[in-house]
Design a protein around this motif. Structure first.
Motif, mmCIF file in Angstrom:
data_model
loop_
_atom_site.group_PDB
_atom_site.id
_atom_site.type_symbol
_atom_site.label_atom_id
_atom_site.label_comp_id
_atom_site.label_asym_id
_atom_site.label_seq_id
_atom_site.Cartn_x
_atom_site.Cartn_y
_atom_site.Cartn_z
ATOM 1 N N ALA A 16 -18.835 80.200 4.877
ATOM 2 C CA ALA A 16 -18.145 80.175 6.167
ATOM 3 C C ALA A 16 -19.105 80.489 7.313
ATOM 4 C CB ALA A 16 -16.986 81.178 6.144
ATOM 5 N N ILE A 17 -19.987 81.462 7.112
ATOM 6 C CA ILE A 17 -20.962 81.805 8.146
ATOM 7 C C ILE A 17 -21.902 80.637 8.403
ATOM 8 C CG2 ILE A 17 -22.939 83.300 8.680
ATOM 9 C CD1 ILE A 17 -21.502 85.525 7.132
ATOM 10 N N HIS A 18 -22.337 79.990 7.339
ATOM 11 C CA HIS A 18 -23.212 78.824 7.468
ATOM 12 C C HIS A 18 -22.555 77.756 8.347
ATOM 13 C CE1 HIS A 18 -26.098 75.683 6.230
ATOM 14 N NE2 HIS A 18 -25.034 74.902 6.142
ATOM 15 N N ALA A 19 -21.267 77.510 8.121
ATOM 16 C CA ALA A 19 -20.554 76.503 8.912
ATOM 17 C C ALA A 19 -20.448 76.924 10.369
ATOM 18 C CB ALA A 19 -19.165 76.268 8.324
ATOM 19 N N ALA A 61 -16.285 67.768 15.706
ATOM 20 C CA ALA A 61 -17.366 68.168 14.801
ATOM 21 C C ALA A 61 -17.413 69.672 14.592
ATOM 22 C CB ALA A 61 -18.705 67.677 15.346
ATOM 23 N N ALA A 62 -16.749 70.425 15.477
ATOM 24 C CA ALA A 62 -16.775 71.888 15.391
ATOM 25 C C ALA A 62 -15.657 72.447 14.527
ATOM 26 C CB ALA A 62 -16.691 72.488 16.788
ATOM 27 N N ILE A 63 -14.796 71.583 13.981
ATOM 28 C CA ILE A 63 -13.681 72.082 13.169
ATOM 29 C C ILE A 63 -14.164 72.947 12.001
ATOM 30 C CG2 ILE A 63 -11.799 71.388 11.628
ATOM 31 C CD1 ILE A 63 -11.247 69.058 13.501
ATOM 32 N N PRO A 64 -15.185 72.513 11.227
ATOM 33 C CA PRO A 64 -15.668 73.398 10.141
ATOM 34 C C PRO A 64 -16.146 74.754 10.655
ATOM 35 C CG PRO A 64 -16.503 71.168 9.836
ATOM 36 C CD PRO A 64 -15.872 71.211 11.202
ATOM 37 N N ALA A 65 -16.750 74.778 11.845
ATOM 38 C CA ALA A 65 -17.227 76.049 12.407
ATOM 39 C C ALA A 65 -16.056 76.973 12.709
ATOM 40 C CB ALA A 65 -18.047 75.788 13.665
ATOM 41 N N TRP A 66 -14.972 76.426 13.271
ATOM 42 C CA TRP A 66 -13.796 77.246 13.573
ATOM 43 C C TRP A 66 -13.093 77.702 12.297
ATOM 44 C CZ3 TRP A 66 -13.143 79.635 17.881
ATOM 45 C CH2 TRP A 66 -13.605 79.105 19.082
ATOM 46 N N VAL A 67 -13.042 76.821 11.291
ATOM 47 C CA VAL A 67 -12.456 77.209 10.005
ATOM 48 C C VAL A 67 -13.278 78.343 9.388
ATOM 49 C CG1 VAL A 67 -11.961 76.456 7.647
ATOM 50 C CG2 VAL A 67 -11.388 74.974 9.577
ATOM 51 N N LEU A 81 -10.028 86.690 6.194
ATOM 52 C CA LEU A 81 -10.171 86.999 4.772
ATOM 53 C C LEU A 81 -11.329 87.955 4.502
ATOM 54 C CD1 LEU A 81 -9.421 83.529 3.127
ATOM 55 C CD2 LEU A 81 -7.920 85.511 3.360
ATOM 56 N N ALA A 82 -12.480 87.676 5.093
ATOM 57 C CA ALA A 82 -13.642 88.527 4.811
ATOM 58 C C ALA A 82 -13.524 89.887 5.480
ATOM 59 C CB ALA A 82 -14.924 87.823 5.252
ATOM 60 N N THR A 83 -13.097 89.902 6.763
ATOM 61 C CA THR A 83 -13.059 91.166 7.497
ATOM 62 C C THR A 83 -11.789 91.955 7.213
ATOM 63 O OG1 THR A 83 -14.433 90.249 9.265
ATOM 64 C CG2 THR A 83 -13.162 92.229 9.773
ATOM 65 N N VAL A 84 -10.627 91.339 7.465
ATOM 66 C CA VAL A 84 -9.374 92.087 7.337
ATOM 67 C C VAL A 84 -9.055 92.387 5.880
ATOM 68 C CG1 VAL A 84 -6.903 92.075 7.809
ATOM 69 C CG2 VAL A 84 -8.488 91.098 9.472
ATOM 70 N N VAL A 85 -8.991 91.339 5.057
ATOM 71 C CA VAL A 85 -8.606 91.533 3.656
ATOM 72 C C VAL A 85 -9.736 92.194 2.865
ATOM 73 C CG1 VAL A 85 -7.858 90.399 1.530
ATOM 74 C CG2 VAL A 85 -7.017 89.583 3.747
ATOM 75 N N GLY A 86 -10.923 91.577 2.886
ATOM 76 C CA GLY A 86 -12.033 92.095 2.085
ATOM 77 C C GLY A 86 -12.467 93.485 2.507
ATOM 78 N N SER A 87 -12.731 93.665 3.797
ATOM 79 C CA SER A 87 -13.193 94.973 4.258
ATOM 80 C C SER A 87 -12.104 96.026 4.156
ATOM 81 C CB SER A 87 -13.681 94.869 5.709
ATOM 82 O OG SER A 87 -14.768 93.976 5.802
ATOM 83 N N GLY A 88 -10.846 95.605 4.320
ATOM 84 C CA GLY A 88 -9.749 96.562 4.174
ATOM 85 C C GLY A 88 -9.667 97.127 2.767
ATOM 86 N N ILE A 89 -9.756 96.239 1.769
ATOM 87 C CA ILE A 89 -9.742 96.687 0.376
ATOM 88 C C ILE A 89 -10.963 97.549 0.085
ATOM 89 C CG2 ILE A 89 -9.846 95.947 -2.036
ATOM 90 C CD1 ILE A 89 -8.335 93.427 -1.217
ATOM 91 N N TRP A 90 -12.118 97.129 0.597
ATOM 92 C CA TRP A 90 -13.370 97.867 0.344
ATOM 93 C C TRP A 90 -13.294 99.279 0.921
ATOM 94 C CZ3 TRP A 90 -17.287 96.727 -2.783
ATOM 95 C CH2 TRP A 90 -18.492 97.420 -2.646
#
Length: 314
Positions: free
Chosen positions: A22-25, A208-214, A222-231
């Motif tokens: 996701a970061i790469h995109a 062309a920026a749709i993948p970047a926004w996704v 998912l990474a910040t709220v869900v992942g970091s919350g569980i961590w």
């Protein structure tokens, strides 16, 4: 560490491994500091409006935001923008695990059992094997060092969130996102400049920026709220040296997805290194059985360890 908590740690590792794709995109459109500022800005506004402030000392909240939010992602995004391959970045960032263990021992007086120390050493060896196969060919010294600095920032955030011991870890995770946006935006203005920022924002309005926004949405939710919350929830309940090794599973997901989606084909020795990472984490997290039934039957023995920072037998 109960099996359900281990499974939660594995879920976080998978979420964070996919996060590198996701970061790469996102970095295909947004420059690194602006991308990081947007990531946290999207969460900071609803947090300030709807999430109660966590009942933790301000110093630990700010420390968590600086370490986990600013230092980790400023260095990581900069490293990937400078040429750090996606799969390799997911590996080197896991230097946060040994950094966390060392800082936990030096600053919090936490003990690491021989089993856990051996597991961390094996997993670190696996990371070294994978890194040695990819560093010279695909990334220079500067991106590698920047990613190591990101791992150190993550470790600082780990210790701050653990010391905060928030009664509602998700609230702490959400409020952590309030700290990075303004410093990251200032960095973007100073380093990347208004012209580059304006060009990126204009490009972000195209299809062309749709993948970047996704990618940005995945990173934010998912990474910040869900992942970091569980961590954060796990770090508040178990010693740093018990939870941190699970982050070494992140590059297994990251390298696999980079292979499938970006064509970053791992060498045979990289696969061997990945196996060492998995084996080391499993060994470090495996609890040693205590022979005295009266002790093992008492569930309250897990509570003092989370308050004092001392590790239980692993």
């Amino acid at each position: 560490m109960p099996i359900r908590h281990r499974l939660l740690a594995v879920v976080v590792a998978v979420l964070w491994g996919a996060n590198f794709i996701a970061i790469h995109a996102s970095l295909e459109i947004f420059p690194p500091f602006l991308c990081s500022a947007l990531r946290f800005f999207l969460m900071a506004i609803p947090t300030l409006l709807f999430v109660p402030r966590p009942q933790v000392p301000t110093r630990w909240l700010v420390g968590y935001g600086i370490g986990f939010g600013i230092l980790q992602f400023a260095f990581l995004y900069l490293a990937m923008d400078a040429g750090m391959p996606t799969g390799l970045a997911s590996l080197v960032l896991q230097s946060s695990a040994p950094f966390t263990v060392v800082l936990g021992a030096l600053l919090l007086g936490e003990r690491l059992s021989p089993r856990a120390a051996a597991g961390v050493a094996v997993a670190a060896l696996g990371m070294a094997v994978v890194g040695s196969q990819r560093l010279d060919a695909q990334a220079g010294l500067l991106p590698f060092v920047l990613t190591l600095m990101a791992g150190l920032g993550w470790a600082i955030g780990n210790l701050a969130s653990r010391q905060a011991a928030a009664p509602k870890p998700l609230h702490l995770t959400m409020w952590m996102t309030v700290i990075p946006p303004i410093p990251m935006l200032l960095l973007s203005l100073l380093v990347e400049g208004p012209q580059r920022i304006g060009t990126a924002l204009a490009d972000s309005m195209t299809t062309a920026a749709i993948p970047a926004w996704v990618g940005l949405a995945y990173t934010t939710l998912l990474a910040t709220v869900v992942g970091s919350g569980i961590w954060t929830w796990l770090m508040a309940r178990h010693p740093s040296g018990t939870v941190a090794p699970f982050s070494m599973l992140v590059p297994v997901t990251g390298i696999a997805l980079a292979w499938l989606l970006l064509g970053e084909v791992p060498a045979p020795l990289e696969l061997v290194g990945g196996a060492l990472v998995v084996g080391g984490v499993l060994w470090a997290s495996r609890s040693r059985r205590v022979s005295t039934p009266a002790i093992t039957a008492q569930p309250v023995t897990a509570q003092p360890s989370s308050r004092t920072g001392l590790t239980r037998s692993a």
